[in-house]
Design a protein around this motif. Structure first.
Motif, PDB file in Angstrom:
ATOM      1  N   LYS A 208      73.733  49.461   5.939  1.00  0.00           N
ATOM      2  CA  LYS A 208      74.639  50.450   6.529  1.00  0.00           C
ATOM      3  C   LYS A 208      74.853  50.142   8.012  1.00  0.00           C
ATOM      4  O   LYS A 208      73.912  49.985   8.776  1.00  0.00           O
ATOM      5  CB  LYS A 208      74.041  51.853   6.372  1.00  0.00           C
ATOM      6  CG  LYS A 208      74.900  52.968   6.958  1.00  0.00           C
ATOM      7  CD  LYS A 208      76.171  53.155   6.151  1.00  0.00           C
ATOM      8  CE  LYS A 208      76.907  54.432   6.555  1.00  0.00           C
ATOM      9  NZ  LYS A 208      77.464  54.387   7.915  1.00  0.00           N
ATOM     10  N   ASP A 209      76.132  50.025   8.365  1.00  0.00           N
ATOM     11  CA  ASP A 209      76.491  49.794   9.760  1.00  0.00           C
ATOM     12  C   ASP A 209      77.843  50.448  10.008  1.00  0.00           C
ATOM     13  O   ASP A 209      78.345  51.192   9.178  1.00  0.00           O
ATOM     14  CB  ASP A 209      76.524  48.288  10.095  1.00  0.00           C
ATOM     15  CG  ASP A 209      77.486  47.500   9.210  1.00  0.00           C
ATOM     16  OD1 ASP A 209      78.471  48.095   8.718  1.00  0.00           O
ATOM     17  OD2 ASP A 209      77.269  46.295   9.007  1.00  0.00           O
ATOM     18  N   GLY A 210      78.431  50.161  11.139  1.00  0.00           N
ATOM     19  CA  GLY A 210      79.700  50.788  11.470  1.00  0.00           C
ATOM     20  C   GLY A 210      80.907  49.916  11.252  1.00  0.00           C
ATOM     21  O   GLY A 210      82.020  50.299  11.629  1.00  0.00           O
TER      22      GLY A 210
ATOM     23  N   GLU B 126      82.692  49.110   6.167  1.00  0.00           N
ATOM     24  CA  GLU B 126      83.184  50.096   5.211  1.00  0.00           C
ATOM     25  C   GLU B 126      84.167  49.520   4.206  1.00  0.00           C
ATOM     26  O   GLU B 126      84.317  50.058   3.114  1.00  0.00           O
ATOM     27  CB  GLU B 126      83.819  51.276   5.944  1.00  0.00           C
ATOM     28  CG  GLU B 126      82.808  52.151   6.666  1.00  0.00           C
ATOM     29  CD  GLU B 126      83.368  53.503   7.038  1.00  0.00           C
ATOM     30  OE1 GLU B 126      84.575  53.723   6.829  1.00  0.00           O
ATOM     31  OE2 GLU B 126      82.590  54.341   7.518  1.00  0.00           O
TER      32      GLU B 126
ATOM     33  N   ALA C 268      84.919  62.393  11.477  1.00  0.00           N
ATOM     34  CA  ALA C 268      85.372  61.786  12.734  1.00  0.00           C
ATOM     35  C   ALA C 268      86.369  62.696  13.448  1.00  0.00           C
ATOM     36  O   ALA C 268      86.329  62.829  14.682  1.00  0.00           O
ATOM     37  CB  ALA C 268      86.011  60.434  12.441  1.00  0.00           C
TER      38      ALA C 268
END
Length: 243
Positions: free
Chosen positions: A80-82, A85, A239
């Motif tokens: 999991k990272d930014g 996706e 967001a």
């Protein structure tokens, strides 16, 4: 993703213990409506993963009951990272969660907790995708495999995660101690009270999903979200809320 091909682990499918389970009344009841759609997650990348073997047993039982079962393969899922996706494995996992009516989560216990492989899958399933809630209202069955004596650390954590993901976790659960002793040379679960419990959990999930699925929209209709829709015309993403 693995779309279940039942009983493939046996050379002679006629000897499969799952096919001998008597669910005739429940199977007939289930035929009266659309088959329930079940996503199964497991938490290990080992070549002979006991959480995967147990996940397949759950999948076979649910398939025998009449469910449409998909088993997600976590191999290749990025941490999991930014920035990942749009990775194909992330998209596959999220699409399967949206497709599903129910989940089965099976994790090994490592250092008294769920494995990183399993938690990474949950972390990639957000509470919201725009106005879509990928897990809200789904039913959930939980199970763990142990390398040593029986423990309930993992199922306790999975139950907490299910609540956080707005899922209806069934009361029953499975914990398999000394998992390496519970599967035979064909990677199938040996007869035991532990195997009986696995059947009970799968049956309970199937029943609870049949009962709750028609009322999912009603049960997940939240006052706060109605207010948000009225104010903004839709549900906002996380967001958008933090801007």
């Amino acid at each position: 993703m693995i779309r279940l091909k039942p009983y493939r682990a046996l050379k002679d499918a006629t000897n499969d213990w799952v096919t001998k389970l008597n669910f005739s009344a429940l199977q007939e009841y289930g035929k009266k409506q659309q088959p329930i759609q079940v996503l199964v997650l497991y938490g290990s990348l080992r070549e002979r993963s006991f959480s995967r073997l147990l996940a397949f047993e759950f999948a076979r039982i649910l398939d025998h009951l009449g469910a449409d079962v998909r088993v997600f393969n976590p191999e290749g899922l990025p941490m999991k990272d930014g920035v990942s996706e749009n990775h194909p494995k992330v998209q596959e996992l999220r699409e399967l969660s949206q497709w599903s009516h129910a989940h089965v989560w099976v994790s090994p216990e490592q250092h008294g907790q769920v494995t990183a492989v399993f938690k990474n899958q949950i972390d990639w399933i957000p509470l919201s995708l725009g106005s879509v809630r990928p897990t809200q209202g789904r039913t959930l069955a939980i199970a763990q495999v142990c390398g040593g004596s029986q423990s309930f650390n993992v199922v306790n954590t999975l139950r907490m995660l299910g609540r956080w993901m707005r899922m209806f976790t069934i009361p029953n659960q499975s914990s398999v101690p000394k998992a390496w002793t519970e599967f035979d040379e064909n990677d199938r679960m040996k007869p035991s009270d532990l195997r009986q419990r696995v059947v009970d959990v799968a049956e309970e999930l199937f029943k609870m999903t049949i009962v709750l699925r028609p009322e999912m929209e009603f049960l997940t209709d939240r006052y706060s979200e109605r207010e948000e829709k009225e104010k903004n015309g839709r549900l906002l993403s996380q967001a958008e809320k933090v801007q």
